[in-house]
Write a protein that holds these residues in place. Sequence first.
Motif, PDB file in Angstrom:
ATOM      1  N   PRO A 164       0.802  -1.226   0.000  1.00  8.74           N
ATOM      2  CA  PRO A 164       0.000   0.000   0.000  1.00  8.74           C
ATOM      3  C   PRO A 164       0.834   1.274   0.000  1.00  8.74           C
ATOM      4  N   LEU A 165       2.157   1.177   0.200  1.00  8.17           N
ATOM      5  CA  LEU A 165       2.964   2.385   0.168  1.00  8.17           C
ATOM      6  C   LEU A 165       2.885   3.066  -1.197  1.00  8.17           C
ATOM      7  N   PHE A 166       2.509   2.314  -2.219  1.00  4.80           N
ATOM      8  CA  PHE A 166       2.388   2.908  -3.530  1.00  4.80           C
ATOM      9  C   PHE A 166       1.232   3.881  -3.526  1.00  4.80           C
ATOM     10  N   SER A 167       1.534   5.077  -3.848  1.00  5.33           N
ATOM     11  CA  SER A 167       0.605   6.194  -3.929  1.00  5.33           C
ATOM     12  C   SER A 167       0.154   6.700  -2.569  1.00  5.33           C
ATOM     13  N   SER A 168       0.791   6.271  -1.471  1.00  2.17           N
ATOM     14  CA  SER A 168       0.405   6.814  -0.180  1.00  2.17           C
ATOM     15  C   SER A 168       0.837   8.277  -0.070  1.00  2.17           C
ATOM     16  N   ALA A 169       1.887   8.656  -0.770  1.00  2.00           N
ATOM     17  CA  ALA A 169       2.350  10.033  -0.730  1.00  2.00           C
ATOM     18  C   ALA A 169       1.541  10.938  -1.656  1.00  2.00           C
ATOM     19  N   TRP A 170       0.862  10.369  -2.645  1.00  2.19           N
ATOM     20  CA  TRP A 170       0.044  11.160  -3.547  1.00  2.19           C
ATOM     21  C   TRP A 170      -1.316  10.523  -3.640  1.00  2.19           C
ATOM     22  N   GLU A 171      -2.321  11.342  -3.675  1.00  2.00           N
ATOM     23  CA  GLU A 171      -3.689  10.827  -3.655  1.00  2.00           C
ATOM     24  C   GLU A 171      -4.145  10.431  -5.052  1.00  2.00           C
ATOM     25  N   ILE A 172      -4.436   9.148  -5.176  1.00  2.00           N
ATOM     26  CA  ILE A 172      -4.911   8.604  -6.439  1.00  2.00           C
ATOM     27  C   ILE A 172      -6.055   7.658  -6.114  1.00  2.00           C
ATOM     28  N   SER A 173      -7.104   7.739  -6.863  1.00  2.00           N
ATOM     29  CA  SER A 173      -8.267   6.895  -6.610  1.00  2.00           C
ATOM     30  C   SER A 173      -7.939   5.423  -6.865  1.00  2.00           C
ATOM     31  N   HIS A 174      -8.727   4.566  -6.247  1.00  2.00           N
ATOM     32  CA  HIS A 174      -8.572   3.113  -6.431  1.00  2.00           C
ATOM     33  C   HIS A 174      -8.700   2.761  -7.913  1.00  2.00           C
ATOM     34  N   ARG A 175      -9.631   3.395  -8.602  1.00  2.00           N
ATOM     35  CA  ARG A 175      -9.833   3.106 -10.023  1.00  2.00           C
ATOM     36  C   ARG A 175      -8.596   3.458 -10.844  1.00  2.00           C
ATOM     37  N   ARG A 176      -7.991   4.625 -10.570  1.00  2.00           N
ATOM     38  CA  ARG A 176      -6.773   5.013 -11.304  1.00  2.00           C
ATOM     39  C   ARG A 176      -5.627   4.067 -11.014  1.00  2.00           C
ATOM     40  N   LYS A 177      -5.505   3.648  -9.748  1.00  2.00           N
ATOM     41  CA  LYS A 177      -4.438   2.711  -9.397  1.00  2.00           C
ATOM     42  C   LYS A 177      -4.625   1.377 -10.121  1.00  2.00           C
ATOM     43  N   SER A 178      -5.865   0.882 -10.152  1.00  2.00           N
ATOM     44  CA  SER A 178      -6.088  -0.405 -10.813  1.00  2.00           C
ATOM     45  C   SER A 178      -5.881  -0.293 -12.316  1.00  2.00           C
ATOM     46  N   ARG A 179      -6.248   0.853 -12.920  1.00  2.00           N
ATOM     47  CA  ARG A 179      -6.014   1.046 -14.350  1.00  2.00           C
ATOM     48  C   ARG A 179      -4.511   1.157 -14.639  1.00  2.00           C
ATOM     49  N   ALA A 180      -3.778   1.848 -13.759  1.00  2.00           N
ATOM     50  CA  ALA A 180      -2.327   1.956 -13.938  1.00  2.00           C
ATOM     51  C   ALA A 180      -1.666   0.595 -13.757  1.00  2.00           C
ATOM     52  N   ALA A 181      -2.177  -0.211 -12.826  1.00  2.00           N
ATOM     53  CA  ALA A 181      -1.646  -1.562 -12.636  1.00  2.00           C
ATOM     54  C   ALA A 181      -1.839  -2.391 -13.898  1.00  2.00           C
ATOM     55  N   PHE A 182      -2.969  -2.192 -14.586  1.00  4.19           N
ATOM     56  CA  PHE A 182      -3.186  -2.868 -15.867  1.00  4.19           C
ATOM     57  C   PHE A 182      -2.106  -2.441 -16.867  1.00  4.19           C
ATOM     58  N   GLY A 183      -1.766  -1.162 -16.874  1.00  2.30           N
ATOM     59  CA  GLY A 183      -0.714  -0.669 -17.753  1.00  2.30           C
ATOM     60  C   GLY A 183       0.641  -1.267 -17.428  1.00  2.30           C
ATOM     61  N   ILE A 184       0.941  -1.390 -16.121  1.00  2.00           N
ATOM     62  CA  ILE A 184       2.197  -2.018 -15.704  1.00  2.00           C
ATOM     63  C   ILE A 184       2.207  -3.473 -16.144  1.00  2.00           C
TER      64      ILE A 184
END
Length: 178
Positions: free
Chosen positions: A48-68
């Motif tokens: 969970p440290l990923f994006s803890s310093a910057w606020e990103i919605s769950h949807r954006r994180k999951s979409r970015a994970a798809f990109g990764i």
Amino acid sequence: MHGDVRVNRQIVGFKKIKFYTNENVGAGKLSMPEQEMHTTAFWLHFRPLFSSAWEISHRRKSRAAFGIRQCAAHSGSAAADVRPRDLGVAMSQEDATGLVAYEPNLYLYDAYPGGIGQSAPLYRLTPSLLSQTVELIAGCPCDAGCPSCVGPTGETGERGKLVAGKILAELMSARSSP
């Protein structure tokens, strides 16, 4: 980490895409039986440290994970020196542990029953694999994402490329710190 895994796969639909651009032009539903395969895999856990310093919605994180996931599949096949279809890729999150934050796992697995021995070399090549994935994203001339890097903007969101880059930078710094 690397080890033995069970891959369950069920096709529930299809997409019609344009050649060369991978643009989505339609979709449909299918009812197919689930397939199960035991093989070997290499995986990364996104804490969970990923994006803890910057606020990103769950949807954006999951979409970015798809990109990764898209980029890691290309980098993984290049790092292991195998054809892209010899290496499967999947994302999942363990819901049974009661996680509060979004903590996906990225799996690169041998696409053959029993495995063909690609997970251990990929595990050893983790730093190289991550840096190749970062280079793939950073080296792409697109602004927000395209089929050559993180995937089409419609799949990863308009900030998918930026968020994927930030998550990978965090993952690389977390792995290099003691």
